[in-house]
Design a protein around this motif. Structure first.
Motif, PDB file in Angstrom:
ATOM      1  N   SER A 259      -3.484   6.382   2.617  1.00  0.00           N
ATOM      2  CA  SER A 259      -4.761   7.103   3.310  1.00  0.00           C
ATOM      3  C   SER A 259      -4.914   8.343   2.027  1.00  0.00           C
ATOM      4  CB  SER A 259      -4.549   8.095   5.086  1.00  0.00           C
ATOM      5  OG  SER A 259      -5.587   7.100   5.590  1.00  0.00           O
ATOM      6  N   ASP A 260      -3.131   8.237   1.383  1.00  0.00           N
ATOM      7  CA  ASP A 260      -2.758   9.308   0.252  1.00  0.00           C
ATOM      8  C   ASP A 260      -3.464   8.766  -0.938  1.00  0.00           C
ATOM      9  OD1 ASP A 260      -2.202  11.058   2.220  1.00  0.00           O
ATOM     10  OD2 ASP A 260      -0.016  10.616   2.152  1.00  0.00           O
ATOM     11  N   ILE A 261      -3.238   7.012  -0.783  1.00  0.00           N
ATOM     12  CA  ILE A 261      -3.479   6.407  -2.379  1.00  0.00           C
ATOM     13  C   ILE A 261      -5.538   6.499  -2.368  1.00  0.00           C
ATOM     14  CG2 ILE A 261      -4.121   3.668  -2.982  1.00  0.00           C
ATOM     15  CD1 ILE A 261      -1.424   3.471  -1.567  1.00  0.00           C
ATOM     16  N   LYS A 262      -5.860   6.249  -1.054  1.00  0.00           N
ATOM     17  CA  LYS A 262      -7.621   6.199  -1.356  1.00  0.00           C
ATOM     18  C   LYS A 262      -8.089   8.113  -1.381  1.00  0.00           C
ATOM     19  CE  LYS A 262      -8.751   2.562   0.626  1.00  0.00           C
ATOM     20  NZ  LYS A 262      -9.982   1.116   0.790  1.00  0.00           N
ATOM     21  N   SER A 263      -6.984   8.928  -0.733  1.00  0.00           N
ATOM     22  CA  SER A 263      -8.166  10.646  -1.143  1.00  0.00           C
ATOM     23  C   SER A 263      -7.264  10.709  -2.956  1.00  0.00           C
ATOM     24  CB  SER A 263      -7.564  11.301  -0.153  1.00  0.00           C
ATOM     25  OG  SER A 263      -5.424  11.129   0.233  1.00  0.00           O
TER      26      SER A 263
ATOM     27  N   LEU B 243      -7.356  -2.300  -3.638  1.00  0.00           N
ATOM     28  CA  LEU B 243      -7.381  -0.746  -2.599  1.00  0.00           C
ATOM     29  C   LEU B 243      -8.356   0.302  -2.674  1.00  0.00           C
ATOM     30  CD1 LEU B 243      -4.120  -0.082  -5.740  1.00  0.00           C
ATOM     31  CD2 LEU B 243      -3.946  -0.601  -2.861  1.00  0.00           C
ATOM     32  N   ASN B 244      -9.435  -0.471  -3.656  1.00  0.00           N
ATOM     33  CA  ASN B 244     -10.609   0.629  -3.548  1.00  0.00           C
ATOM     34  C   ASN B 244     -11.861   0.380  -2.530  1.00  0.00           C
ATOM     35  OD1 ASN B 244     -12.351   2.727  -4.539  1.00  0.00           O
ATOM     36  ND2 ASN B 244     -13.530   0.355  -5.264  1.00  0.00           N
ATOM     37  N   SER B 245     -11.939  -0.807  -2.302  1.00  0.00           N
ATOM     38  CA  SER B 245     -12.958  -1.315  -1.916  1.00  0.00           C
ATOM     39  C   SER B 245     -12.356  -2.095  -0.403  1.00  0.00           C
ATOM     40  CB  SER B 245     -12.994  -2.742  -2.282  1.00  0.00           C
ATOM     41  OG  SER B 245     -12.860  -4.258  -2.153  1.00  0.00           O
ATOM     42  N   GLU B 246     -10.511  -2.174  -0.010  1.00  0.00           N
ATOM     43  CA  GLU B 246     -10.346  -2.560   1.464  1.00  0.00           C
ATOM     44  C   GLU B 246     -10.157  -1.554   2.352  1.00  0.00           C
ATOM     45  OE1 GLU B 246      -9.993  -4.923   4.059  1.00  0.00           O
ATOM     46  OE2 GLU B 246      -9.960  -6.704   1.804  1.00  0.00           O
TER      47      GLU B 246
ATOM     48  N   GLY C 203      -0.021 -12.786  -0.178  1.00  0.00           N
ATOM     49  CA  GLY C 203       0.407 -11.631  -0.148  1.00  0.00           C
ATOM     50  C   GLY C 203      -0.247 -10.405  -0.804  1.00  0.00           C
ATOM     51  N   LEU C 204       0.325  -9.030  -0.890  1.00  0.00           N
ATOM     52  CA  LEU C 204      -0.591  -8.401  -2.041  1.00  0.00           C
ATOM     53  C   LEU C 204      -0.802  -8.648  -3.583  1.00  0.00           C
ATOM     54  CD1 LEU C 204       1.137  -4.735  -1.220  1.00  0.00           C
ATOM     55  CD2 LEU C 204      -1.292  -5.686  -0.518  1.00  0.00           C
TER      56      LEU C 204
ATOM     57  N   SER D  74     -12.939  -7.515   0.460  1.00  0.00           N
ATOM     58  CA  SER D  74     -11.922  -7.772  -0.624  1.00  0.00           C
ATOM     59  C   SER D  74     -11.669  -9.165   0.268  1.00  0.00           C
ATOM     60  CB  SER D  74     -10.585  -7.547  -0.994  1.00  0.00           C
ATOM     61  OG  SER D  74      -9.369  -7.846   0.145  1.00  0.00           O
ATOM     62  N   ASP D  75     -11.932 -10.262  -0.132  1.00  0.00           N
ATOM     63  CA  ASP D  75     -11.881 -12.138  -0.091  1.00  0.00           C
ATOM     64  C   ASP D  75      -9.949 -12.371   0.423  1.00  0.00           C
ATOM     65  OD1 ASP D  75     -14.407 -12.321  -1.179  1.00  0.00           O
ATOM     66  OD2 ASP D  75     -13.624 -13.981  -2.663  1.00  0.00           O
TER      67      ASP D  75
END
Length: 766
Positions: free
Chosen positions: A365-369, A387-390, A427-428, A712-713
């Motif tokens: 949540s902190d990453i997104k905001s 990160l932006n869309s998932e 993985g990521l 994401s896919d």
């Protein structure tokens, strides 16, 4: 051999005796041998060979007037079917005969052909050879002649295959039937002229019947070791009697008795050690406290409770013992209680991982905001877009895997080592060194959160425990303090870090006396898990691979439920390369009486979510009444958190009695529900390891299963993978019935679309 004639009493014995239901039992294999023309001995039946065929009647009973004749010359089941399919076909055919004689309603796979004296049975489930395979039966063979000579009802099974043949105009050959009739008439006359049959003590016969019926109740642990050995399939016996000093993998779908087999193998070794007066220290590792309590009850119920201990130090006082413990408690004890329970995320290994997710979800949540606005030029385009869309929760799941397995497990928390490790295929999507540096910074944030709350996660505990064991002191003491044998139940819930500790606990590094049970369809925690890495983590420096013992006889679920579960797992099998479908060769073991309780899974469509709470409780009541069980025998699984909250709130306001599960495999809550006679409601994550007569599944709608959140896919694939696994686990909790409640405006989940097309799901008749 041209024919097999089976009278009604012998048919009844074959369809009701559990040992005739599955090739894992010798009687089932014997009856297949007879169909192939070989001689065999069938328990409870008398076999009389004639010049042209075989007559089967029940022991100590007069021959019945009702008879079925299998014309082997024209039927030829063994030409196109394997042994298991032949057994299923025979069972389904004889069950049709019993229904016909008793005037009972037919199932959807049985039908009388209008305008003729024929009947058709479709015996095989869709995953065996397609549902078009059919067996044709003449209900009135040689009718004009027989009507003058006997009052018995004769049936002739004369054809099998995938074509409809000549339809209603088709004429069955009566050559072999006439031979069978004449031979049977001679047998009947001989019995009538012989001395009376010896009278059988009714109580003994009743006990025999009870024994055979009980053989199917795998869920009952209180049998005693010797009795269980008589009731196990050959696959299960082979595992229980196998060499305990080498690694052994027991794999199979839900309901095949894996946990029971692990317990019996441990008991078998303890029993041998007691008889030989030799020392044996065993360790039984489980993922949750609830399962540990259940395992202890099984040892107690089978007469070995006095050998069970709760701590690894307690065994020093006994020559023979088995310590039943969760992995987290085991590691804490290995650390000599340097870590108090308050410092653990949770005492339960499964719940500890769920708590990890909450910390990581906060980080995401902190990453997104906060971070994303300044990261576009720093990270690779693939990772930034991910990160932006998932969805936050999906990223948290993947970040947990990266932190636990890769950074802590493989890299030992060192950034330079982590940067040199290739990214996991599933993985990521970290494509650059900058991506990995950023992920490592989030790992450090996670560790700081743990330090602020003075807690350690399961990976910290396991890795620290391994550090204490991988030392010269432990290597010297290993022979005295290590375990002779180790057993692991539900190993699919452990990650590679957790598995790695176990090979340090054996008495010798050269031996791996570890037996474990696994159902890969339930493995949702470690998406990067491969058999090679797993074997390396388990065996350490020991040579040789584990013996693999698959079990396929499913004791929990009906054929219809197995077919539905197989359809679900098959539709998700291509999501990850490490997926293995345990249902590919699975077979059910239901007797005819149990089959009567079963029904095809069905769907109830509603128009508004507001109807769900009351409709669900209504169906619980209807299912319980139909199955003649308490409401506690029906489980409600809700796949959407908001719907679950609403249902619980409505039920509370309307004073509906129920129990809600809040931990995986919560046996104590199930016991409370049984005592109160109330239904059980749960999210899908908590129902593993439990068994019910029926299950009602709510929220299996488009957009809810799987969630629409994946953008994401890979995010979509991961959510899809979890949805397939959760649905598989929920479906396989049921023994007789599965029902769905679906919002008609949303439509049913795409995961179940193939089941609809295969006609494995009907509309519920409410």
């Amino acid at each position: 051999m041209n024919y097999i004639l089976i009278d009604k009493f012998a048919c009844q014995e074959i369809v009701q005796n559990s040992f005739f239901q599955n090739l894992g039992f010798l009687p089932a294999r014997e009856i297949i041998s007879l169909i192939k023309g070989d001689h065999g001995t069938l328990p409870g039946l008398s076999s009389k060979f004639t010049t042209a065929g075989l007559i089967l009647t029940k022991e100590n009973s007069l021959p019945s007037e009702d008879v079925v004749v299998l014309d082997l010359e024209h039927l030829r089941l063994t030409d196109s079917l394997n042994d298991n399919e032949v057994l299923v076909s025979l069972q389904k055919t004889l069950r049709f005969c019993m229904k016909h004689w008793d005037g009972l309603a037919l199932s959807s796979s049985e039908l009388y052909i209008k305008g003729s004296t024929k009947a058709v049975v479709f015996p095989l489930p869709f995953f065996a050879n397609g549902n078009s395979f059919r067996i044709t039966i003449e209900r009135e063979p040689n009718a004009r002649r027989l009507s003058k000579r006997t009052s018995g009802r004769y049936l002739l099974v004369y054809k099998s295959g995938r074509s409809e043949g000549d339809g209603v105009s088709e004429e069955a050959s009566l050559t072999n039937f006439k031979k069978a009739y004449e031979d049977y008439s001679s047998l009947q006359n001989a019995v009538k002229n012989a001395s009376p049959l010896p009278q059988t003590n009714p109580s003994i016969e009743s006990i025999n019947v009870t024994t055979l019926q009980t053989s199917n109740q795998i869920k009952i642990p209180e049998q005693g070791f010797d009795r269980w050995m008589h009731l196990l399939t050959d696959e299960q016996k082979n595992f229980v009697n196998s060499d305990w000093s080498v690694p052994h993998r027991l794999e199979g779908p839900a309901g095949t008795g894996k946990t029971l087999c692990l317990v019996l193998k441990a008991i078998n070794i303890l029993k041998h050690s007691i008889n030989e007066n030799s020392s044996h220290k065993a360790l039984f590792v489980v993922p949750s406290d609830e399962l540990a309590a259940s395992i202890k009850d099984r040892f107690l119920g089978n007469g070995y409770g006095e050998y069970v201990t709760d701590t690894i130090n307690e065994y020093l006082e006994k020559s023979q013992s088995i310590t039943v413990i969760t992995l987290q408690k085991l590691c804490a004890q290995l650390l000599n209680y340097d870590v108090s329970e308050s410092e653990l995320l949770d005492r339960d290994s499964v719940e500890s991982k769920n708590t990890q997710l909450l910390y990581l979800d906060q980080i995401v949540s902190d990453i997104k905001s906060k971070d994303l606005p300044v990261l576009s030029s720093h990270l690779s385009p693939e990772f930034f877009n991910f990160l932006n869309s998932e969805d936050d929760w999906t990223i948290a799941h993947l970040l947990r895997h990266e932190v636990s397995i890769v950074i802590k497990g493989r890299a030992n928390g060192q950034i330079d080592i982590y940067k040199s490790i290739p990214a996991l295929e599933y993985g990521l999507p970290a494509k650059s060194q900058a991506d990995k540096e950023y992920i490592f910074s989030k790992f450090q944030t996670y560790q700081n959160l743990l330090e602020q709350s003075n807690q350690y996660d399961i990976d910290d505990i396991v890795i620290s425990a391994i550090g204490q064991l991988d030392t010269p002191i432990w290597r010297r003491r290993r022979q005295q303090l290590g375990f002779d044998s180790i057993y692991i139940d539900e190993v699919h819930h452990f990650n590679l870090n957790e598995i790695s500790i176990l090979h340090y606990l054996t008495k010798s590094p050269a031996l791996v006396p570890i037996s474990y049970g696994i159902d890969r369809s339930q493995a949702v925690g470690d998406i990067g898990w491969s058999d090679i890495e797993f074997q390396d983590a388990l065996a350490g420096d020991a040579d040789g691979k584990a013996t693999i013992n698959p079990v396929s006889a499913i004791f929990r679920s009906s054929t219809q439920i197995i077919e539905l579960a197989f359809c679900v797992t098959t539709s998700g099998a291509n999501l990850f390369t490490n997926f293995e479908n345990p249902l590919a060769s699975a077979t059910e073991t239901f007797t005819a009486e149990e089959e009567k309780k079963s029904a095809k899974p069905c769907v109830t469509y509603i128009l508004d979510d507001e109807e769900i709470a009351l409709q669900t409780y209504k169906q619980v009541d209807q299912m319980a009444r139909s199955l003649q069980v308490s409401k506690s025998g029906v489980l409600v699984v809700i796949f959407d958190e908001q719907i679950l909250s609403n249902v619980v709130e409505v039920w509370k306001k309307s004073n509906k009695a129920f129990k809600q599960l809040d931990r995986r495999g919560d046996f104590s809550a199930v016991d409370d529900a049984n005592k109160a006679g109330c239904t059980i409601v749960s999210a899908p994550e908590f129902v593993g390891g439990l068994e019910f007569s029926g299950v009602i599944l709510v929220g299996c709608d488009k957009g809810r299963l799987p969630q629409n959140a994946g953008a994401s896919d890979f995010g979509k694939a991961y959510l899809n993978y979890r949805a397939h696994n959760n649905l598989y686990v929920a479906i396989t909790r049921a023994k007789y019935r599965v029902e769905f409640i679906v919002n008609k405006n949303r439509g049913i989940s795409e995961i179940l679309r193939r089941a609809i097309e295969m006609k494995l799901l009907d509309d519920c008749k409410n």
